[in-house]
Design a protein around this motif. Structure first.
Motif, PDB file in Angstrom:
ATOM      1  N   TYR A 273      20.797-103.424 -21.229  1.00 37.88           N
ATOM      2  CA  TYR A 273      21.345-104.455 -22.140  1.00 37.88           C
ATOM      3  C   TYR A 273      21.770-103.837 -23.460  1.00 37.88           C
ATOM      4  N   LYS A 274      21.355-102.578 -23.682  1.00 40.61           N
ATOM      5  CA  LYS A 274      21.784-101.885 -24.896  1.00 40.61           C
ATOM      6  C   LYS A 274      22.884-100.866 -24.600  1.00 40.61           C
ATOM      7  N   PHE A 275      23.545-100.969 -23.442  1.00 40.38           N
ATOM      8  CA  PHE A 275      24.680-100.094 -23.147  1.00 40.38           C
ATOM      9  C   PHE A 275      25.746-100.320 -24.217  1.00 40.38           C
ATOM     10  N   PRO A 276      26.417 -99.322 -24.755  1.00 36.79           N
ATOM     11  CA  PRO A 276      26.381 -97.911 -24.365  1.00 36.79           C
ATOM     12  C   PRO A 276      25.356 -97.052 -25.118  1.00 36.79           C
ATOM     13  N   GLU A 277      24.566 -97.654 -26.028  1.00 39.95           N
ATOM     14  CA  GLU A 277      23.569 -96.827 -26.712  1.00 39.95           C
ATOM     15  C   GLU A 277      22.651 -96.180 -25.666  1.00 39.95           C
ATOM     16  N   PHE A 278      22.227 -96.993 -24.706  1.00 38.70           N
ATOM     17  CA  PHE A 278      21.562 -96.462 -23.518  1.00 38.70           C
ATOM     18  C   PHE A 278      22.636 -96.340 -22.444  1.00 38.70           C
TER      19      PHE A 278
ATOM     20  N   VAL B 264      34.716 -99.170 -15.277  1.00 35.83           N
ATOM     21  CA  VAL B 264      35.123 -99.630 -16.614  1.00 35.83           C
ATOM     22  C   VAL B 264      34.147 -99.108 -17.664  1.00 35.83           C
ATOM     23  N   GLN B 265      32.849 -99.266 -17.392  1.00 38.26           N
ATOM     24  CA  GLN B 265      31.823 -98.793 -18.342  1.00 38.26           C
ATOM     25  C   GLN B 265      31.891 -97.282 -18.513  1.00 38.26           C
ATOM     26  N   GLU B 266      32.157 -96.591 -17.400  1.00 36.99           N
ATOM     27  CA  GLU B 266      32.226 -95.133 -17.434  1.00 36.99           C
ATOM     28  C   GLU B 266      33.325 -94.691 -18.396  1.00 36.99           C
ATOM     29  N   LYS B 267      34.478 -95.342 -18.291  1.00 36.40           N
ATOM     30  CA  LYS B 267      35.601 -95.006 -19.158  1.00 36.40           C
ATOM     31  C   LYS B 267      35.229 -95.290 -20.609  1.00 36.40           C
ATOM     32  N   HIS B 268      34.600 -96.442 -20.799  1.00 35.10           N
ATOM     33  CA  HIS B 268      34.225 -96.895 -22.140  1.00 35.10           C
ATOM     34  C   HIS B 268      33.275 -95.894 -22.814  1.00 35.10           C
ATOM     35  N   ILE B 269      32.230 -95.514 -22.101  1.00 32.31           N
ATOM     36  CA  ILE B 269      31.221 -94.639 -22.712  1.00 32.31           C
ATOM     37  C   ILE B 269      31.791 -93.231 -22.932  1.00 32.31           C
ATOM     38  N   CYS B 270      32.683 -92.799 -22.050  1.00 34.06           N
ATOM     39  CA  CYS B 270      33.308 -91.484 -22.236  1.00 34.06           C
ATOM     40  C   CYS B 270      34.228 -91.489 -23.450  1.00 34.06           C
ATOM     41  N   ASN B 271      34.914 -92.624 -23.673  1.00 33.99           N
ATOM     42  CA  ASN B 271      35.778 -92.730 -24.853  1.00 33.99           C
ATOM     43  C   ASN B 271      34.962 -92.798 -26.133  1.00 33.99           C
ATOM     44  N   LEU B 272      33.820 -93.476 -26.053  1.00 33.58           N
ATOM     45  CA  LEU B 272      32.984 -93.656 -27.238  1.00 33.58           C
ATOM     46  C   LEU B 272      32.372 -92.351 -27.720  1.00 33.58           C
ATOM     47  N   PHE B 273      31.879 -91.585 -26.761  1.00 30.32           N
ATOM     48  CA  PHE B 273      31.176 -90.348 -27.126  1.00 30.32           C
ATOM     49  C   PHE B 273      31.862 -89.141 -26.496  1.00 30.32           C
ATOM     50  N   PRO B 274      33.119 -88.878 -26.862  1.00 31.35           N
ATOM     51  CA  PRO B 274      33.833 -87.801 -26.169  1.00 31.35           C
ATOM     52  C   PRO B 274      33.184 -86.436 -26.381  1.00 31.35           C
ATOM     53  N   ALA B 275      32.494 -86.283 -27.517  1.00 32.93           N
ATOM     54  CA  ALA B 275      31.997 -84.935 -27.826  1.00 32.93           C
ATOM     55  C   ALA B 275      30.561 -84.726 -27.371  1.00 32.93           C
ATOM     56  N   SER B 276      29.876 -85.817 -27.070  1.00 39.35           N
ATOM     57  CA  SER B 276      28.441 -85.654 -26.793  1.00 39.35           C
ATOM     58  C   SER B 276      28.177 -85.219 -25.372  1.00 39.35           C
TER      59      SER B 276
END
Lengths: 472, 276
Positions: A273-278, B264-276
């Protein structure tokens, strides 16, 4: 004049659906005193017979009336290791409160008038926690040479470990997940059982000397036989019932159809529920359906509702159940909470088939209406399908919460361990010893899906038998 | 759970394939070919399954080879020797059934080549005659050729662009081999479209075929059902019933769709943290 039950304080439905904070706030001292004063202190207290571990309820409530909370705490602790947990999750309305003399005769669950024993237990448990009350250790030198392996860190494993460690036995708990607590962590959402309550109990065990070994799957990384070779004197299996049942209907593998365990594990254990932090994702939908009528159905419905709120969707989560509200096995309190929060209910409905879109995501659930027929083996009236009653429900996410079965890995790796037709471990009902000498079991792996307090009762029996044997 | 060695096997054209050797004597002591581990990079991480590519029982070390494709594998690729994983559990799943089948064809594509290596070694050890077909987009992207060569009697390389070996798909070669001779077993790991084609071809020639499936998982001990796949009309959990299954029974379309459930989430999280 009859005194009205003291209502427990709760977060308002409106605020609580936006977060995962605890809903029930518990009694203040004043409220606990008022509620305790309602207890009739029956000559023959029926409530105790309703408690799976036989807590002296009359006595602990009397202690409360005398403001002797210490006394109350130690009275409960004679039978129950985790009053703060059980006070929160026990289905009291089917147990002690149902047996309470104030419950109307013949009622399927506790009447409103019954004493709120669970809230009083929680008050006492939290008092003990806040005042660092601990049951005295009874460590004996002679036990310190023994090592016991406890498999699984759920309610049964935690209780058994605590009992053994208190006597001075060295205990290693093996847990396959990265966090301890078993179903108390991955299954029960924090709005019902906050993590600090669970962590308090686990930390107490650590202080007692219990060694927690996470990320270790007994059955794969080690066999039971190897544990004995390694020097463990006894083994306790608290494996739990974690294998989800599905409906077995067409379309059930479409995307966004979750087992209740997957949905809850993603959200509770992995904090999705805290995605994307988690980093663990979980999907949510505009039209969420939950299939089932037990506590996990209520939990997942309320989790889904919170996800809808957090992600800015309108609240639209519906529980569909094949019987009626009376037959629902869930705690009445959770049904009430779910309804207050805006969960909708469709009773006497049976899922027939899921329909998906071209990308494989669920779109609709075709259902059938049913009526209640004759009672079945569970004593509940069997749902009978009404011919030609087919109808469709919009559904872009569904959680299947129709029961859980025994965990399989260790059982399959141990063919000499005798199991019944449900793959539950067969034990001696007194000692909880299995068909393998020195191997004990308790919790859901023995009785099938049960409650935390039942698991604890079994674990206590097993720990007693283990201590008896080690004393020889 | 400590990383003791890291090797970037390949880093060309945006494709990075990395090997990590990790200290875990408990897993190394028990791991068999075909089994996998679940790992978490950090406390906030996802649990992901990765096949065990090599185990050194004496040193208590296991090796993983993975393509840095998604958020978690990219984070994993950022770790260095001395770093420790937050979580590592295994060995999981059933090992591949190793025995003497006779003539065996192994088909590996992309990073799946790494996963067939332990199976190739074990099958050869068990006295099988091994023919290996490896496929990659081009010459640069091919991995572990030498290792598989020494684990096979015969090896064929296929590249999409013809820059190395022969131009074409692994299944072109598979078809050629099966049309000329009889084989007792095919074992394949690679991208779903490749395994699907392998299943189609081998079915035509009525040759028994195992595939190792890469379904999404959470606990990987049979408790969530995230990894459920339909095999010959039955619902199976990849984690405890697999990961190897009869290729001819697998519902490939379903698996392909289920594996995209979080794209969708995969794309989102990769865009959010491209460097991590």
């Amino acid at each position: 004049m009859k005194k009205e039950p003291i209502k427990v304080r709760e977060a308002s439905a409106e605020t609580r659906v936006g977060n995962f904070d605890e809903v029930v706030k518990g009694y203040s001292e004043e409220e606990a005193l008022l509620e305790a004063a309602r207890c009739l202190q029956c000559k023959n207290p029926l409530c105790i017979s309703g408690c799976p571990v036989g807590i002296d309820i009359k006595k602990f409530i009397f202690h409360i009336t005398q403001k002797d909370y210490r006394g109350a705490y130690f009275t409960i602790r004679e039978k129950n290791n985790f009053p703060s947990i059980c006070g929160r999750v026990c289905p009291a309305e089917y147990q002690c409160r149902k047996a309470c003399v104030l419950t109307k005769k013949g009622s399927p669950f506790a009447s409103q008038q019954a004493i709120n024993i669970h809230f009083l237990e929680r008050f006492v448990g939290d008092y003990g926690k806040n005042n660092k009350l601990n049951v005295p250790e009874e460590k004996e030198e002679k036990f310190s040479e023994f090592k016991v392996a406890v498999i699984g860190s759920g309610p049964a494993g935690l209780c058994c470990s605590g009992e053994l460690a208190r006597k001075g036995v060295k205990v290693d708990i093996f847990e396959s997940l990265h966090k301890t607590g078993g179903v108390l962590r991955y299954g029960i959402p924090p709005f019902r059982l906050p993590w600090d309550v669970l962590d308090f109990e686990i930390n107490y065990l650590k202080k007692l000397g219990v060694n927690f070994i996470t990320n270790f799957l007994v059955g794969k990384a080690r066999t039971i036989k190897e544990l004995f070779v390694q020097g463990y004197s006894k083994v306790f299996l608290g494996l739990g019932a974690g294998v989800p049942s599905f409906l077995g209907i067409k379309g059930e593998n479409l995307c966004n159809i979750y087992s209740v365990n997957e949905f809850l594990t993603r959200v509770n254990l992995m904090s999705a529920y805290k995605f994307p932090e988690f980093h663990t994702p979980v999907n949510i939908g505009k039209n969420v359906l939950i299939v089932g009528g037990g506590n996990t159905a209520m939990d997942s419905a309320r989790v889904a509702l919170r996800l809808q709120k957090i992600r800015g969707l309108s609240l639209n989560t519906t529980i569909i159940y094949r019987r009626t509200e009376i037959e629902m096995p869930a705690r009445r309190l959770e049904i009430e909470h779910a309804r207050e929060e805006g969960i909708k209910f469709e009773f006497l409905v049976q899922p027939k088939e899921f329909i998906g879109d071209e990308n494989g995501f669920v779109k609709k659930l075709i259902c059938l209406r049913s009526k209640l027929g004759e009672p079945d083996s569970s004593g509940r009236r069997r749902p009978v399908i009404i011919e030609g009653s087919e109808f469709e429900l919009d559904c872009d996410l569904c959680v299947i919460a129709v029961g859980l079965k025994a965990n399989q890995i260790l059982i399959k790796a141990t063919p000499e361990l005798k199991t019944d037709k449900y793959s539950d471990v067969i034990v001696d009902s007194e000692s909880m010893e299995s068909s393998i000498k020195g191997v004990f079991a308790g919790g859901d792996i023995v009785g099938g899906e049960g409650t935390v307090i039942e698991a604890m009762g079994m674990a206590k029996k097993a720990s007693k038998a283990i201590i008896d044997e080690l004393s020889k | 759970m400590k990383i003791i060695n890291k090797k970037v096997i390949n880093d060309v054209g945006g494709v990075r394939i990395t090997q990590l050797d990790i200290q875990s004597s408990d897993i190394a002591a028990k791991a068999l070919p075909g089994q996998f581990v679940m790992l978490m990079v950090n406390e906030k991480g996802e649990r992901i399954p990765l096949t065990l590519v090599n185990t050194d029982k004496d040193k208590g070390v296991v090796s993983l080879i993975f393509q840095e494709a998604g958020f978690t594998t990219k984070s994993l690729g950022k770790l260095n020797p001395g770093d420790t994983l937050y979580s590592l559990v295994g060995p999981l799943g059933h090992p591949t059934e190793i025995r003497k089948y006779g003539k065996v064809i192994l088909v590996g594509g992309g990073v799946g080549i790494a996963e067939i290596l332990p199976v190739a070694r074990a099958l050869k050890e068990a006295g099988n005659n091994i023919t290996t077909i490896l496929g990659s987009r081009n010459k640069e992207l091919l991995i572990l050729e030498a290792e598989l060569k020494s684990a096979s009697q015969e090896i064929h390389i296929m590249t999409d662009d013809g820059s190395y070996g022969r131009k074409g798909f692994t299944t072109d070669m598979l078809k050629e081999l099966l049309s000329k001779d009889k084989y007792d077993l095919i074992y394949s790991v690679g991208p779903i479209p490749m395994m699907k084609r392998v299943a189609l071809v081998s079915k035509e020639y009525n040759t028994r075929t195992f595939v190792s499936l890469n379904a999404l998982m959470v606990d990987a001990t049979g408790m969530c059902g995230c990894c459920r796949v339909s095999v010959s009309g039955e619902v199976k959990f990849s984690c405890i019933d697999g990961p190897d299954f009869d290729a001819h029974g697998v519902d490939w379309e379903e698996l392909e769709k289920r594996n995209k459930v979080y794209s969708v989430q995969e794309k989102h999280i990769c865009n959010l943290f491209p460097a991590s």
